[in-house]
Design an enzyme around this catalytic site. Sequence first.
Site, PDB file in Angstrom:
ATOM      1  N   GLY A   1       0.838  -0.947   0.005  1.00 40.72           N
ATOM      2  CA  GLY A   1       0.165   0.004  -0.071  1.00 40.72           C
ATOM      3  C   GLY A   1       0.818   1.213   0.051  1.00 40.72           C
ATOM      4  O   GLY A   1       1.869   1.266   0.458  1.00 40.72           O
TER       5      GLY A   1
ATOM      6  N   GLN B   1       3.154  10.013   0.955  1.00 40.78           N
ATOM      7  CA  GLN B   1       4.462   9.475   0.753  1.00 40.78           C
ATOM      8  C   GLN B   1       5.368   9.753  -0.729  1.00 40.78           C
ATOM      9  O   GLN B   1       6.654   9.423  -0.610  1.00 40.78           O
ATOM     10  CB  GLN B   1       4.115   7.717   0.802  1.00 40.78           C
ATOM     11  CG  GLN B   1       4.013   7.388   2.256  1.00 40.78           C
ATOM     12  CD  GLN B   1       3.775   5.616   2.165  1.00 40.78           C
ATOM     13  OE1 GLN B   1       2.770   5.466   1.832  1.00 40.78           O
ATOM     14  NE2 GLN B   1       4.801   5.007   2.643  1.00 40.78           N
TER      15      GLN B   1
ATOM     16  N   CYS C   1       6.732   0.093   6.972  1.00 40.94           N
ATOM     17  CA  CYS C   1       6.384   1.543   6.253  1.00 40.94           C
ATOM     18  C   CYS C   1       7.564   1.853   5.431  1.00 40.94           C
ATOM     19  O   CYS C   1       8.532   2.044   5.982  1.00 40.94           O
ATOM     20  CB  CYS C   1       5.768   2.210   6.979  1.00 40.94           C
ATOM     21  SG  CYS C   1       5.412   3.927   6.265  1.00 40.94           S
ATOM     22  N   LEU C   2       7.494   1.838   4.077  1.00 41.83           N
ATOM     23  CA  LEU C   2       8.558   2.639   3.135  1.00 41.83           C
ATOM     24  C   LEU C   2       9.053   4.005   3.800  1.00 41.83           C
ATOM     25  O   LEU C   2      10.268   4.061   3.405  1.00 41.83           O
ATOM     26  CB  LEU C   2       8.035   2.617   1.695  1.00 41.83           C
ATOM     27  CG  LEU C   2       8.060   1.380   1.002  1.00 41.83           C
ATOM     28  CD1 LEU C   2       7.657   1.717  -0.390  1.00 41.83           C
ATOM     29  CD2 LEU C   2       9.238   0.647   0.891  1.00 41.83           C
TER      30      LEU C   2
ATOM     31  N   HIS D   1      -3.493   1.528   7.709  1.00 39.81           N
ATOM     32  CA  HIS D   1      -2.339   2.144   7.749  1.00 39.81           C
ATOM     33  C   HIS D   1      -2.260   3.350   6.542  1.00 39.81           C
ATOM     34  O   HIS D   1      -1.857   4.303   6.914  1.00 39.81           O
ATOM     35  CB  HIS D   1      -1.292   1.114   7.263  1.00 39.81           C
ATOM     36  CG  HIS D   1       0.048   1.524   7.304  1.00 39.81           C
ATOM     37  ND1 HIS D   1       1.003   1.134   8.095  1.00 39.81           N
ATOM     38  CD2 HIS D   1       0.770   2.294   6.236  1.00 39.81           C
ATOM     39  CE1 HIS D   1       2.197   1.571   7.831  1.00 39.81           C
ATOM     40  NE2 HIS D   1       2.003   2.424   6.606  1.00 39.81           N
ATOM     41  N   GLU D   2      -2.709   2.919   5.572  1.00 40.42           N
ATOM     42  CA  GLU D   2      -2.630   3.986   4.352  1.00 40.42           C
ATOM     43  C   GLU D   2      -3.661   5.198   4.565  1.00 40.42           C
ATOM     44  O   GLU D   2      -3.061   6.454   4.561  1.00 40.42           O
ATOM     45  CB  GLU D   2      -3.028   3.455   3.188  1.00 40.42           C
ATOM     46  CG  GLU D   2      -2.128   2.084   2.610  1.00 40.42           C
ATOM     47  CD  GLU D   2      -0.872   2.411   2.836  1.00 40.42           C
ATOM     48  OE1 GLU D   2      -0.183   3.668   2.773  1.00 40.42           O
ATOM     49  OE2 GLU D   2       0.052   1.404   3.067  1.00 40.42           O
TER      50      GLU D   2
ATOM     51  N   HIS E   1      -1.794   7.628   6.874  1.00 40.17           N
ATOM     52  CA  HIS E   1      -0.736   8.580   6.311  1.00 40.17           C
ATOM     53  C   HIS E   1      -1.436   9.837   5.821  1.00 40.17           C
ATOM     54  O   HIS E   1      -1.057  10.725   6.081  1.00 40.17           O
ATOM     55  CB  HIS E   1      -0.459   7.724   5.016  1.00 40.17           C
ATOM     56  CG  HIS E   1       0.765   7.143   5.260  1.00 40.17           C
ATOM     57  ND1 HIS E   1       2.236   7.565   5.682  1.00 40.17           N
ATOM     58  CD2 HIS E   1       1.130   5.593   5.219  1.00 40.17           C
ATOM     59  CE1 HIS E   1       2.834   6.546   6.047  1.00 40.17           C
ATOM     60  NE2 HIS E   1       2.343   5.367   5.417  1.00 40.17           N
TER      61      HIS E   1
HETATM   62 ZN   LIG Z   1       3.033   3.631   5.324  1.00 45.09          ZN
END
Ligand SMILES: [Zn+2]
Length: 162
Positions: free
Chosen positions: A43, A48, A93-94, A135-136, A139
């Site tokens: 995701g 991001q 998480c990236l 999670h997304e 963000h």
């Molecule tokens: Zn993330």
Amino acid sequence: VVRVLPDPVLKQVAARVGTIDATALAVASDLVDTMRAHERCVGMAANQIGELIRCVAVDVTGHVKAVSCSGLIVLFNPVVAEAEGAETGREGCLSVPELTANVRRAIRVVVTGIAPDGAHRRIEADAFEARALQHEIDHLDGILILDRVSSTREVFERRLSS
Ligand SMILES: [Zn+2]
């Protein structure tokens, strides 16, 4: 390029999308491309990639922890409309490349939003897919996994064996 901490864009609240125009669609397609470019990434949220609009992409297809799977999900203005249960699970998480964290999330959610074609979409998800969606969506409100842990003991250095 994926933004990583301490990039301030990750702590900002993304704006609702009014009309799904070419700019919004370009962000959505960039999100999907970026997600696909990172192995095991399930995701991505617009923050991001440095875009402050409410858009997420999720795809848990083939993931060992997935139960429900709606395939590729791309949503503008996604909202958790219903949430049920709670369980703690490890998340990466990236944008937080060196750490993972134990985060408590709802087990089952209903997420609503607008698909790229402008249609309203309602997604029922559980387990890993529900976690990825939550999670997304976090963000978009500037919330990262490190903001969701109950204590520093729930944060771990990422193993470098990938
Ligand atoms: Zn993330």
